[in-house]
Design an enzyme around this catalytic site. Structure first.
Site, PDB file in Angstrom:
ATOM      1  N   THR A 187      37.011  37.557  34.774  1.00 55.07           N
ATOM      2  CA  THR A 187      36.330  38.138  35.934  1.00 55.07           C
ATOM      3  C   THR A 187      36.471  37.197  37.112  1.00 55.07           C
ATOM      4  OG1 THR A 187      34.289  37.044  35.358  1.00 55.07           O
ATOM      5  CG2 THR A 187      34.551  39.291  34.576  1.00 55.07           C
ATOM      6  N   GLU A 333      34.254  43.866  32.585  1.00 60.36           N
ATOM      7  CA  GLU A 333      33.643  43.796  31.255  1.00 60.36           C
ATOM      8  C   GLU A 333      33.558  45.161  30.580  1.00 60.36           C
ATOM      9  OE1 GLU A 333      32.665  42.372  34.019  1.00 60.36           O
ATOM     10  OE2 GLU A 333      31.699  40.437  33.705  1.00 60.36           O
ATOM     11  N   LYS A 443      15.244  39.987  49.789  1.00 63.59           N
ATOM     12  CA  LYS A 443      13.805  40.152  49.558  1.00 63.59           C
ATOM     13  C   LYS A 443      13.074  39.730  50.820  1.00 63.59           C
ATOM     14  CE  LYS A 443      10.453  40.588  46.332  1.00 63.59           C
ATOM     15  NZ  LYS A 443      10.068  40.553  44.942  1.00 63.59           N
ATOM     16  N   TRP A 448      12.150  44.841  48.791  1.00 69.82           N
ATOM     17  CA  TRP A 448      13.580  44.675  48.519  1.00 69.82           C
ATOM     18  C   TRP A 448      14.377  45.484  49.543  1.00 69.82           C
ATOM     19  CZ3 TRP A 448      15.039  40.948  45.490  1.00 69.82           C
ATOM     20  CH2 TRP A 448      14.245  40.564  44.398  1.00 69.82           C
TER      21      TRP A 448
HETATM   22  P1  AMP Z   1      35.110  43.674  38.822  1.00 69.38           P
HETATM   23  O1  AMP Z   1      34.765  43.260  37.454  1.00 69.38           O
HETATM   24  O2  AMP Z   1      35.828  42.626  39.605  1.00 69.38           O
HETATM   25  O3  AMP Z   1      35.827  44.972  38.824  1.00 69.38           O
HETATM   26  O4  AMP Z   1      33.759  43.884  39.630  1.00 69.38           O
HETATM   27  C1  AMP Z   1      32.769  44.751  39.151  1.00 69.38           C
HETATM   28  C2  AMP Z   1      31.659  44.856  40.168  1.00 69.38           C
HETATM   29  O5  AMP Z   1      32.123  45.526  41.349  1.00 69.38           O
HETATM   30  C3  AMP Z   1      30.512  45.699  39.694  1.00 69.38           C
HETATM   31  O6  AMP Z   1      29.644  44.978  38.852  1.00 69.38           O
HETATM   32  C4  AMP Z   1      29.868  46.095  41.013  1.00 69.38           C
HETATM   33  O7  AMP Z   1      29.049  45.057  41.528  1.00 69.38           O
HETATM   34  C5  AMP Z   1      31.051  46.256  41.923  1.00 69.38           C
HETATM   35  N1  AMP Z   1      31.421  47.683  42.015  1.00 69.38           N
HETATM   36  C6  AMP Z   1      32.401  48.329  41.335  1.00 69.38           C
HETATM   37  N2  AMP Z   1      32.481  49.620  41.716  1.00 69.38           N
HETATM   38  C7  AMP Z   1      31.522  49.816  42.652  1.00 69.38           C
HETATM   39  C8  AMP Z   1      31.078  50.939  43.429  1.00 69.38           C
HETATM   40  N3  AMP Z   1      31.665  52.129  43.350  1.00 69.38           N
HETATM   41  N4  AMP Z   1      30.037  50.747  44.275  1.00 69.38           N
HETATM   42  C9  AMP Z   1      29.430  49.544  44.390  1.00 69.38           C
HETATM   43  N5  AMP Z   1      29.813  48.446  43.705  1.00 69.38           N
HETATM   44  C10 AMP Z   1      30.839  48.574  42.843  1.00 69.38           C
END
Ligand code: AMP
Length: 545
Positions: A187, A333, A443, A448
């Site tokens: 990640t 993940e 916050k 929030w």
């Molecule tokens: P990654 O593992 O790099 O793909 O990042 C995943 C993270 O991207 C998620 O936990 C979210 O915080 C963010 N994310 C993915 N898709 C969306 C979406 N459609 N809207 C808002 N946040 C998103």
């Protein structure tokens, strides 16, 4: 005594050789293509790709790659990358896609932590790896693929094409268990060391079946898929695997594709399916606005995610360009799919306004994944569209542990759920709306504030290209929102004008204290807003009043 009745179906392992062999037989004539800068598309078919994949597996075996060994890739999207996608897992090794945009320190950590035995690298990416080559302790061989015309093979590296030409194809695959590791991906985390997610054959198999469902991504044989999401980012959302399963035409974006390349390929090749993060679509919109000769209406689905998709963008791509967006949420993940936002049939009767309000949400959970939202005290929250909590998930393609990372055990609950770190509400129809990452929430005076809500509202202003909202410390309110706004090129917008625009549209306490104009929102290696950089930049900011 009655005869045994349970477990009378074969225990057939869900492994990737099934996809490979099926497609090799059924779809050998279907096209794969890769963009070569300055040249155009290099085309081939699945038949040749399959033959090359078995050669690659033979070559890797001859180099000593065996069961469980990690084969790292450090490359742009290409049909060659797709060869590694199948050669490594089908021969029992593990495909490790390394993010080419990370820092030297992260790359060294990741490659050593994964223990890559072989690295398969695009020639154009080699300059990033060369300086750290000596620190990569486990890497025995570097294989270089020529991805641009005139590319050279560096000294000490093996030539991918020469290896394939000389190899003895691997014609039978070893027996594999569905729980064997097939792929891994770290990640692009913002705190601590990157963490590895390891995908089993079973996870990729089931995920690919799920993404082929009509109501999920509906990937099918008639699709012409353009791969822009990097194959080093959550397996390009796992779409290449589903593409092979279905024998879809697959076009790979090649080295460093720009928004203009995407528009050109979509127009010329009648692409039907192309996913990317919102920032890419914002840039594409600017090109389409300036040059109306491009037609992207062949697109049947733009999965958009990675960060929240602005509602105005979804509406515009529908109405002006005839290219429907499908808002989706997931994470590395989760292999990565969690939710997609499709309207239910009875929602066709809703007004435009109501339908787009729903489509800007992240959608409901894909079949196969369980989801709940849980508050700080550990209490599960109702699906009332108001209560918020951390999203927790479980399912057959959700990790149950990071790879060799005991420190992250707290990301998993005692009762078997993965804590995503995303905060959301879920409405009574099951539609999820992400309000923030836990660490991005603001916050203020006990309330929030969702930074995403404020950003999305600012981005509905016609003269705003992008907006990112961060928390800044405040003596009275603890934290207050600061809005960093990028004006749309060719327009001007004043901070005061944005505040006036927001005033009737936001709760009083959510109104940013100040709007600052910036040239561009900094982006992470995968194109998301990098709020860490903004927080650093504005850490000395003193609130007005
Ligand atoms: P990654 O593992 O790099 O793909 O990042 C995943 C993270 O991207 C998620 O936990 C979210 O915080 C963010 N994310 C993915 N898709 C969306 C979406 N459609 N809207 C808002 N946040 C998103």
């Amino acid at each position: 005594m009655t005869a045994p009745i349970d477990n009378l179906i074969m225990n057939y392992p869900l492994t990737l050789p099934h996809f490979f062999e099926r497609t090799r037989r059924i779809f050998p004539k279907k096209t794969l293509a890769t963009r070569v800068p300055g040249v155009g598309l290099e085309r081939m078919d699945y038949g040749r790709w399959a033959e090359r994949t078995t050669r690659l597996a033979g070559a890797l075996k001859a180099l000593g790659v065996g069961k469980g060994d990690r084969v790292g890739t450090f490359a742009w999207n290409s049909h060659r990358h797709l060869e590694v996608y199948f050669a490594a897992p089908c021969m029992g090794a593990v495909l490790h896609t390394v993010n080419i945009r990370l820092s030297a320190a992260d790359l060294t950590y990741i490659i050593n932590h994964a223990g890559d035995k072989v690295l398969i690298v695009d020639a154009s990416c080699w300059p990033t790896l060369e300086p750290i080559r000596k620190q990569l302790k486990t890497v025995e061989h570097v294989i270089v693929m020529k991805d641009t015309p005139g590319a050279q093979i560096p000294a000490g590296a093996l030539d991918y094409e020469a290896l394939l030409a000389d190899a003895r194809p691997m014609e039978t695959w070893p027996a594999l268990a569905e729980t064997d590791a097939a792929g891994m991906c770290y990640t692009s985390g913002t705190t601590g060391h990157p963490k590895g997610a390891v995908y089993t054959h079973r996870a990729i198999f089931l995920h690919s079946m799920a993404s082929s469902m009509t109501d999920v991504l509906g990937i099918n044989e008639r699709d012409v898929i353009l791969h822009i999401v990097p194959m080093f980012h959550a397996n390009a959302w796992c779409v290449p695997f589903a593409g092979v399963l279905n024998g879809a035409t697959q076009i790979f974006g090649g080295p460093n594709p720009q928004p203009r390349d995407i528009v050109e390929i979509v127009h010329n090749e009648r692409v039907t399916f192309v996913g990317a993060v919102p920032t890419v679509w914002i840039a594409i919109d600017a090109i389409l606005e300036a040059e109306p000769r491009w037609n992207i209406s062949s697109i049947r689905c733009i999965p958009i995610g990675g960060s929240a998709a602005p509602r105005a963008l979804i509406e515009k791509f529908d109405k002006k360009y005839g290219a429907p967006m499908l808002h989706a949420w997931g994470m590395t993940e989760m292999t990565p799919l969690g939710t997609v936002c499709r309207l239910k049939s009875y929602m066709d009767a809703l007004s435009d306004e109501e339908r787009y309000a729903i489509r800007a949400k992240q959608g409901f959970v894909a079949g196969g994944v369980d989801m709940r939202i849980v508050d700080d005290a550990g209490l599960e929250q109702p699906w009332d569209g108001k209560s918020v909590g951390e999203i927790q998930v479980r399912g057959p393609w959700v990790i149950r542990s990071y790879y060799d990372n005991p420190e992250s055990a707290d990301r998993f609950t005692a009762d078997g759920w993965f804590r995503t770190g995303d905060v959301a509400s879920i409405d009574p129809e099951g539609y999820v709306q992400i309000t923030d990452r836990t660490k991005d929430l603001i916050k203020s005076g006990g309330e929030w504030i969702s930074s995403i809500d404020v950003e999305m509202m600012i981005m509905t202003h016609p003269n705003v290209l992008e907006a990112a909202v961060i928390a800044v410390p405040h003596p009275k309110w603890v934290e207050r929102p600061l809005a960093c706004v990028v004006p749309r090129p060719g327009t001007t917008v004043e901070p005061a004008e944005i505040l006036e625009y927001l005033r009737p549209r936001l709760a009083k306490w959510a109104l940013p204290d100040e709007v600052v104009l910036i040239e561009a929102v900094p982006k992470t290696s995968v194109g998301k807003f990098d709020k860490k950089v903004l927080r650093e930049r504005f850490k000395g900011w003193t609130p007005k009043g």
